[in-house]
Motif scaffolding. Structure first.
Motif, short mmCIF file in Angstrom:
data_model
loop_
_atom_site.label_atom_id
_atom_site.label_comp_id
_atom_site.label_asym_id
_atom_site.label_seq_id
_atom_site.Cartn_x
_atom_site.Cartn_y
_atom_site.Cartn_z
N PHE A 1 -12.32 38.75 8.78
CA PHE A 1 -11.83 39.68 7.76
C PHE A 1 -12.11 39.02 6.42
N HIS A 2 -12.84 39.73 5.57
CA HIS A 2 -13.18 39.14 4.27
C HIS A 2 -12.86 40.06 3.11
N GLY A 3 -12.18 41.18 3.37
CA GLY A 3 -11.80 42.06 2.27
C GLY A 3 -12.20 43.50 2.53
N ARG A 4 -11.92 44.34 1.52
CA ARG A 4 -12.09 45.79 1.74
C ARG A 4 -13.03 46.46 0.74
N THR A 5 -13.72 45.70 -0.08
CA THR A 5 -14.77 46.31 -0.91
C THR A 5 -16.04 46.38 -0.06
N LEU A 6 -17.03 47.13 -0.54
CA LEU A 6 -18.13 47.48 0.36
C LEU A 6 -18.88 46.30 0.97
N ASP B 1 -12.25 35.44 -10.27
CA ASP B 1 -12.07 36.87 -10.03
C ASP B 1 -10.58 37.16 -9.96
N THR B 2 -10.23 38.42 -9.66
CA THR B 2 -8.80 38.74 -9.59
C THR B 2 -8.35 39.24 -8.21
N LYS B 3 -9.24 39.26 -7.26
CA LYS B 3 -8.93 39.76 -5.92
C LYS B 3 -9.81 39.00 -4.94
N GLY B 4 -9.28 38.71 -3.75
CA GLY B 4 -10.07 38.00 -2.77
C GLY B 4 -11.39 38.69 -2.45
N THR B 5 -11.30 39.99 -2.24
CA THR B 5 -12.50 40.72 -1.82
C THR B 5 -13.58 40.70 -2.91
N LEU B 6 -13.15 40.63 -4.19
CA LEU B 6 -14.13 40.55 -5.28
C LEU B 6 -14.80 39.19 -5.28
N ALA B 7 -14.04 38.16 -4.93
CA ALA B 7 -14.63 36.82 -4.84
C ALA B 7 -15.65 36.79 -3.71
N PRO C 1 -2.54 37.51 -10.32
CA PRO C 1 -3.64 37.64 -9.35
C PRO C 1 -4.86 36.85 -9.81
N ILE C 2 -5.20 35.83 -9.06
CA ILE C 2 -6.46 35.11 -9.37
C ILE C 2 -7.13 34.71 -8.07
N ALA C 3 -8.45 34.84 -8.08
CA ALA C 3 -9.26 34.48 -6.91
C ALA C 3 -10.53 33.86 -7.47
N GLY C 4 -11.42 33.44 -6.60
CA GLY C 4 -12.67 32.89 -7.13
C GLY C 4 -13.52 32.23 -6.08
N VAL C 5 -14.60 31.64 -6.57
CA VAL C 5 -15.56 30.97 -5.69
C VAL C 5 -15.88 29.60 -6.30
#
Ligand code: PLP
Length: 449
Positions: free
Chosen positions: A166-171, A129-135, A300-304
């Motif tokens: 705290f795990h991010g700001r998406t829903l 992904d490209t953002k922590g919260t998306l991951a 910007p790179i993130a992921g799981v």
């Protein structure tokens, strides 16, 4: 924007913002939506641990852009730039989307699998992904899909998380955020249910374990789709979890077949003294979420990294335009290689110990100091009002802004009404000399309040 060549050196007072910075902040007010930007320093350049503002003033950057520039700035990031240059020179596209495989993403995924130990007996799969919260969204979605396969409908599923989280700001990420956090929003309709447990610091170990025992006897157990936790909390106030409690959680998760997810977005990539903070807890989780420093502060790179049986199965079940692109994944591979080759985790451990011991030496007897704590280069100072021993966010803020005026960039964490923290997370390349200078500035700043 013009950048002035010379401003104040680190340790010398400067008015923040300076004239050029002020103009930029005024324009920002009209052009940018509100975010978390509450510093008056307008960034224009950087080298190593140093940052330069638009007026040419120097700072020691003890936040790494919130744990992004783990390698430091400028020349320190050159190997990552070179990895990107190599792709460009070969004439390969830098971004090609997710729908066709590229060699860089395969190499990066193989490397992430190799360096991320997960639950014994399982192979892993990596999603970019490209953002922590998306991951985090990806992790929630994968867990939800996995639970559906067991016949549990989404509205019966439960996600567990901890206070201070705290795990991010998406829903979806917001739903597993501490209920006290003023930025959490409620009232929208995700189907899931939630259980919030008190984060297990050392003195909350027993309470946490007995809560797990109680849950073992409840009829909710088979509905739990996953347990999210940061083994060292960042935003929640630099809280390292208790080892025994995390081991008990791991046992509990294994016994009841509940996936354990470690959010290493802030604590990963060497910051706490090992590549992943959880390595210090002697266990292997089912999923690891990463981001922030993963692109070396260049991309910007993130992921799981997830257990293969928890990963997506069907074509189109999950995807996105950006993530496994050559430029992003090549930067990730190089960042991991540099982190390992330069033994930055070991360095973070040593520098962190030095930093904490010096902070305790200099500030240990101050009446406004409640505690200094941390792990590796995730360090926090907590403040209380000496008169009533209540949280003292006003003092924290005054110290934070005064330190900026003297050339030290740190940033707040914790909850104002509970544990106001000033947080230090410098690049892992920080030197002892820079740490001593930062402490000197902090001392100067405290004397001016
Ligand atoms: N998880 C943790 C532990 C974090 O510290 C953060 C960001 O601070 C996030 C998730 C969200 O990451 P991002 O800001 O890249 O969406």
């Amino acid at each position: 924007m013009k950048v002035k060549k010379r401003g104040s050196k680190i340790g010398k007072f400067r008015k923040v913002p300076g004239p050029i910075g002020k103009q930029c902040l005024e324009r920002a007010e009209q052009a940018l939506s509100k975010t978390t930007a509450d510093s008056y320093v307008v960034i224009a350049g950087g080298q190593g641990t140093k940052i330069f503002d638009a007026d040419g003033n120097e700072y020691l950057c003890f936040d790494s852009g919130v744990c992004v520039a783990n390698l430091g700035y400028g020349k320190n990031q050159r190997p990552v730039w070179q990895a990107i240059e190599k792709i460009k020179k070969a004439g390969a596209p830098l971004y090609i989307g997710t729908d066709r495989i590229n060699p860089q993403s395969v190499q990066a995924a193989e490397l992430m699998k190799k360096i991320t130990p997960i639950r014994e007996g399982h192979d892993a799969r990596v999603y970019f992904d490209t953002k922590g919260t998306l991951a985090v969204e990806t992790a929630i979605k994968a867990l939800s899909k996995a639970k559906s396969r067991q016949g549990i409908p989404p509205k019966k599923m439960i996600f567990c998380y901890c206070t201070g989280s705290f795990h991010g700001r998406t829903l979806s990420a917001l739903t597993i955020m501490d209920k006290r956090n003023p930025h959490r929003i409620t009232g929208y309709s995700l189907p899931y249910r939630y259980i919030e447990l008190r984060f297990p610091t050392k003195n909350r170990r027993r309470g946490f374990i007995s809560r797990l025992e109680k849950l073992s006897k409840s009829n909710k157990l088979n509905r739990i789709a996953g347990f999210f936790i940061e083994v060292v909390q960042g935003e929640g106030g630099i809280n390292p979890a208790d080892k025994t409690a995390i081991q008990a959680l791991d046992q509990w998760c294994q016994k009841h077949n509940i996936p354990l997810v470690f959010d290493e977005i802030q604590s990963g990539f060497g910051r706490t003294g090992t590549f992943w903070a959880y390595e210090q807890y002697g266990i292997k989780p089912d999923m690891v979420v990463f981001g922030k420093g993963a692109g070396g502060g260049v991309v910007p790179i993130a992921g799981v990294v997830m257990r293969d049986d928890l990963s997506f199965r069907q074509m189109g079940e999950h995807s996105g335009t950006f993530g496994p692109d050559p430029i992003l994944t090549a930067a990730l591979t190089k960042t991991v290689q540099v982190t390992l080759e330069k033994q930055l985790a070991k360095r973070a451990r040593k520098m962190g110990q030095y930093f904490i011991s010096r902070l305790r030496e200099v500030f240990g007897s101050k009446i406004w100091l409640k505690e200094i704590r941390g792990q590796g280069l995730m360090i926090g100072m907590e403040f209380w009002n000496p008169e009533n021993k209540k949280p003292f966010p006003e003092f924290r803020d005054a110290l934070w802004y005064k330190a900026e005026e003297l050339g030290l960039l740190a940033f707040p964490a914790g909850f104002d009404g509970a544990n106001p923290i000033l947080r230090f997370e410098p690049p892992l390349t920080v030197t002892k000399k820079e740490i001593r200078k930062a402490i000197q500035i902090l001392y100067q700043a405290a004397n001016l309040i």
